[in-house]
Design an enzyme around this catalytic site. Sequence first.
Site, PDB file in Angstrom:
ATOM      1  N   HIS A 182     -24.139  18.596  74.341  1.00 17.67           N
ATOM      2  CA  HIS A 182     -23.834  20.018  74.459  1.00 17.67           C
ATOM      3  C   HIS A 182     -24.444  20.562  75.749  1.00 17.67           C
ATOM      4  O   HIS A 182     -25.149  19.869  76.469  1.00 17.67           O
ATOM      5  CB  HIS A 182     -24.300  20.814  73.231  1.00 17.67           C
ATOM      6  CG  HIS A 182     -25.756  21.159  73.181  1.00 17.67           C
ATOM      7  ND1 HIS A 182     -26.213  22.289  72.560  1.00 17.67           N
ATOM      8  CD2 HIS A 182     -26.842  20.507  73.652  1.00 17.67           C
ATOM      9  CE1 HIS A 182     -27.540  22.313  72.646  1.00 17.67           C
ATOM     10  NE2 HIS A 182     -27.938  21.269  73.311  1.00 17.67           N
ATOM     11  N   CYS A 214     -31.441  23.267  79.599  1.00 17.94           N
ATOM     12  CA  CYS A 214     -30.344  23.148  78.614  1.00 17.94           C
ATOM     13  C   CYS A 214     -29.001  23.515  79.233  1.00 17.94           C
ATOM     14  O   CYS A 214     -27.954  23.331  78.609  1.00 17.94           O
ATOM     15  CB  CYS A 214     -30.595  24.035  77.402  1.00 17.94           C
ATOM     16  SG  CYS A 214     -32.104  23.573  76.527  1.00 17.94           S
ATOM     17  N   HIS A 233     -26.310  17.438  78.059  1.00 15.46           N
ATOM     18  CA  HIS A 233     -27.340  16.526  77.554  1.00 15.46           C
ATOM     19  C   HIS A 233     -27.017  16.370  76.075  1.00 15.46           C
ATOM     20  O   HIS A 233     -25.940  16.787  75.651  1.00 15.46           O
ATOM     21  CB  HIS A 233     -28.742  17.101  77.819  1.00 15.46           C
ATOM     22  CG  HIS A 233     -29.021  18.350  77.075  1.00 15.46           C
ATOM     23  ND1 HIS A 233     -28.501  19.576  77.446  1.00 15.46           N
ATOM     24  CD2 HIS A 233     -29.717  18.602  75.933  1.00 15.46           C
ATOM     25  CE1 HIS A 233     -28.884  20.505  76.601  1.00 15.46           C
ATOM     26  NE2 HIS A 233     -29.613  19.936  75.661  1.00 15.46           N
ATOM     27  N   HIS A 264     -28.298  15.340  71.665  1.00 16.40           N
ATOM     28  CA  HIS A 264     -29.306  15.267  70.602  1.00 16.40           C
ATOM     29  C   HIS A 264     -28.806  14.416  69.438  1.00 16.40           C
ATOM     30  O   HIS A 264     -27.603  14.294  69.203  1.00 16.40           O
ATOM     31  CB  HIS A 264     -29.609  16.674  70.062  1.00 16.40           C
ATOM     32  CG  HIS A 264     -30.179  17.613  71.063  1.00 16.40           C
ATOM     33  ND1 HIS A 264     -31.455  17.480  71.555  1.00 16.40           N
ATOM     34  CD2 HIS A 264     -29.662  18.702  71.692  1.00 16.40           C
ATOM     35  CE1 HIS A 264     -31.695  18.449  72.430  1.00 16.40           C
ATOM     36  NE2 HIS A 264     -30.616  19.201  72.543  1.00 16.40           N
ATOM     37  N   HIS A 311     -20.633  12.112  67.627  1.00 21.22           N
ATOM     38  CA  HIS A 311     -20.185  11.445  68.852  1.00 21.22           C
ATOM     39  C   HIS A 311     -19.160  12.305  69.602  1.00 21.22           C
ATOM     40  O   HIS A 311     -18.207  11.793  70.191  1.00 21.22           O
ATOM     41  CB  HIS A 311     -19.660  10.030  68.556  1.00 21.22           C
ATOM     42  CG  HIS A 311     -20.768   9.043  68.382  1.00 21.22           C
ATOM     43  ND1 HIS A 311     -21.558   9.030  67.270  1.00 21.22           N
ATOM     44  CD2 HIS A 311     -21.245   8.057  69.199  1.00 21.22           C
ATOM     45  CE1 HIS A 311     -22.461   8.065  67.393  1.00 21.22           C
ATOM     46  NE2 HIS A 311     -22.301   7.469  68.550  1.00 21.22           N
ATOM     47  N   GLU A 343     -32.587  20.178  65.887  1.00 26.08           N
ATOM     48  CA  GLU A 343     -32.052  19.767  67.186  1.00 26.08           C
ATOM     49  C   GLU A 343     -32.911  18.631  67.738  1.00 26.08           C
ATOM     50  O   GLU A 343     -32.416  17.686  68.330  1.00 26.08           O
ATOM     51  CB  GLU A 343     -32.062  20.962  68.135  1.00 26.08           C
ATOM     52  CG  GLU A 343     -31.178  20.764  69.339  1.00 26.08           C
ATOM     53  CD  GLU A 343     -30.998  22.057  70.112  1.00 26.08           C
ATOM     54  OE1 GLU A 343     -29.931  22.687  69.952  1.00 26.08           O
ATOM     55  OE2 GLU A 343     -31.899  22.448  70.877  1.00 26.08           O
TER      56      GLU A 343
END
Lengths: 136, 136, 136, 136, 136, 136
Positions: C15, C34, C40, C42, C81, C125
Amino acid sequence: MKVTVSRKAHFNAAHRLYRKEWTDEKNELIFGKCNNANFHGHNYEVIVHVTGAVDPETGYVIDLKILSDYIYEEVEVPFDHKNLNLDVADFAELIPTAEHIAVVIWNKLRKRIEMDKQLEVVLYETPRNFVSYKGD
Amino acid sequence: MKVTVSRKAHFNAAHRLYRKEWTDEKNELIFGKCNNANFHGHNYEVIVHVTGAVDPETGYVIDLKILSDYIYEEVEVPFDHKNLNLDVADFAELIPTAEHIAVVIWNKLRKRIEMDKQLEVVLYETPRNFVSYKGD
Amino acid sequence: MKVTVSRKAHFNAAHRLYRKEWTDEKNELIFGKCNNANFHGHNYEVIVHVTGAVDPETGYVIDLKILSDYIYEEVEVPFDHKNLNLDVADFAELIPTAEHIAVVIWNKLRKRIEMDKQLEVVLYETPRNFVSYKGD
Amino acid sequence: MKVTVSRKAHFNAAHRLYRKEWTDEKNELIFGKCNNANFHGHNYEVIVHVTGAVDPETGYVIDLKILSDYIYEEVEVPFDHKNLNLDVADFAELIPTAEHIAVVIWNKLRKRIEMDKQLEVVLYETPRNFVSYKGD
Amino acid sequence: MKVTVSRKAHFNAAHRLYRKEWTDEKNELIFGKCNNANFHGHNYEVIVHVTGAVDPETGYVIDLKILSDYIYEEVEVPFDHKNLNLDVADFAELIPTAEHIAVVIWNKLRKRIEMDKQLEVVLYETPRNFVSYKGD
Amino acid sequence: MKVTVSRKAHFNAAHRLYRKEWTDEKNELIFGKCNNANFHGHNYEVIVHVTGAVDPETGYVIDLKILSDYIYEEVEVPFDHKNLNLDVADFAELIPTAEHIAVVIWNKLRKRIEMDKQLEVVLYETPRNFVSYKGD
């Protein structure tokens, strides 16, 4: 370039530690509360380590989806939500201690993993008690 | 008296498994959902193990603050909150599988740790999938 | 006799936090790393809590296999994914902060859970950053 | 058939890293905040690994209740809720770094475990900092 | 739309439970091994929950970097690697039980968090013993 | 000043979900693999939350050693290493679902905890499936 790839899985099972050749007193002495005649149980966690060369094409030692399928077929299907003593043929004559369960899992997976790869099985019986076996 | 000292760190990154020489079909076949064209991501956990003699003066194998700084500079700064495929030069020509990421981290840290000490890098891609590399 | 039943699941996603009406400078100021343009990611952990009366026949508030299926269909299939910004319609106009992801999951599951039961969604997260939403 | 059996335990203790032959400045430089004169403390986690042959009668390498008793007597009783520097004779002349604590525990347990079995001690000072010692 | 945002942090400290008005016997009777005159210590984990409306512009209840800074300034700097009884003024006249530490942390953070947001502090003294305080 | 004090414990047990008034087919349909006639088992984790005023003399809501003793006597002794269906009278006529086990534990502990304190019991059947009960 040898890398170890590891996959964690789990199964929930009942078991009892008991040697039929022994008297009840000796079973109680050696196995204590693990000898309870009506069984007890655990959430077993199993970690499978496979060590081998990294494939230069894929960047994989072994595809984790394939390793995960082997664990599902060899461990989760036969052991999950089962009574290890009564429902699993491997423990018909073998006491299902954590040591023996790890060796049985190792033997089952060894047949599925290519022989140029090393295999280790770690089995957690509880978060504080666990064993590992490398085939030595 | 050789002791292994270990330090755990983490970084959050996006990646995609994809081999540009391959067709889309082959990439899909080999890498499955890890091949998603728009990337996916992980909270990577990295454990760095350094093995060496204990310094009789300090009682340390290596000062964990120093090891922690190396991990920060070599791993966290370049990888955290990054897209491994697009933002990190190490993966310009190397597929960022867990195996390759562990080897890259090992190579970067090996230059910082004295050669009389052994180094192992463990990389968790998820709590259930992880790899380790010792330089063999 | 009201009991809360809880089920934990996970998905791995990429995200980016970014508000298209804002300048790059403002996005950088508010969202920091972010906001990385290449995304990036999680390993998100989601815990779904359902509170209701225990069925006297089954001893269940809700069958966990059914709850698990709902989570699979509403959360894992669409989010796992994936790139939340690019692949998931819910976030086409909504910034995928942890707060918003939890609210989206709650809204999706609320339609599947009977209205005499209360619903809470907790979303991790990272192991150190998490949020929860109860529909208030 | 050699298997490793592992048992996890814990103790809570205060300590300080400090070398009396050094000046305050040097102690501060080397040990930083771990040198605080009034001590600080940790929830130490200790994992004891014992490797040996599986007894064909019991299916055990070592009875975990016995191993657990050894850890209780040699580690928990002398170290739990203690100040390692002031209350534990082993650290009267030895700085209680994680490295040294692991070596001290290994030496104490080595006397209790049969010599045909290998012993390794892992000591977590925090969830992110840990050490291990095998007697090499 | 009210969401709870949570942040986990930690600090390592020594402490002792002791009431100076009481005799040694009474301190021993009430506080047992926590009364050890030379202190013991813990890896404290603290979870701070902040509940409030989601800002429609940012998608945040509170920026976790800001919350994290508050925890660093109010908790980690004054408590980490300290002796709570001797080094922290808050506990000069207040026994540093987990209950009191949580209340002290809550009071310190309450001054930093806007009053339209609710605050809860959870403090783990060990993985098995923990407390929480909401200001009631 | 009301604080919640929490204590975590565990027990390992076998169980089976089964309603004797139902046919085998209906038991299979409703309880699936949890209905295995030879039982399966879990490492149950139980968290007991007690909420009440902090005693100004001791700084305690409840002495955790006392709470720990109650959990030992009421939960660990009767349930650990037992078959819940066959060995525990509470489940002679009550299906041992996680919901029912939590309610039984709550009822047993409620008699031991002073009535000016609130009580909540959380029971983990696996790390991914858990329930909680507050007496509502």
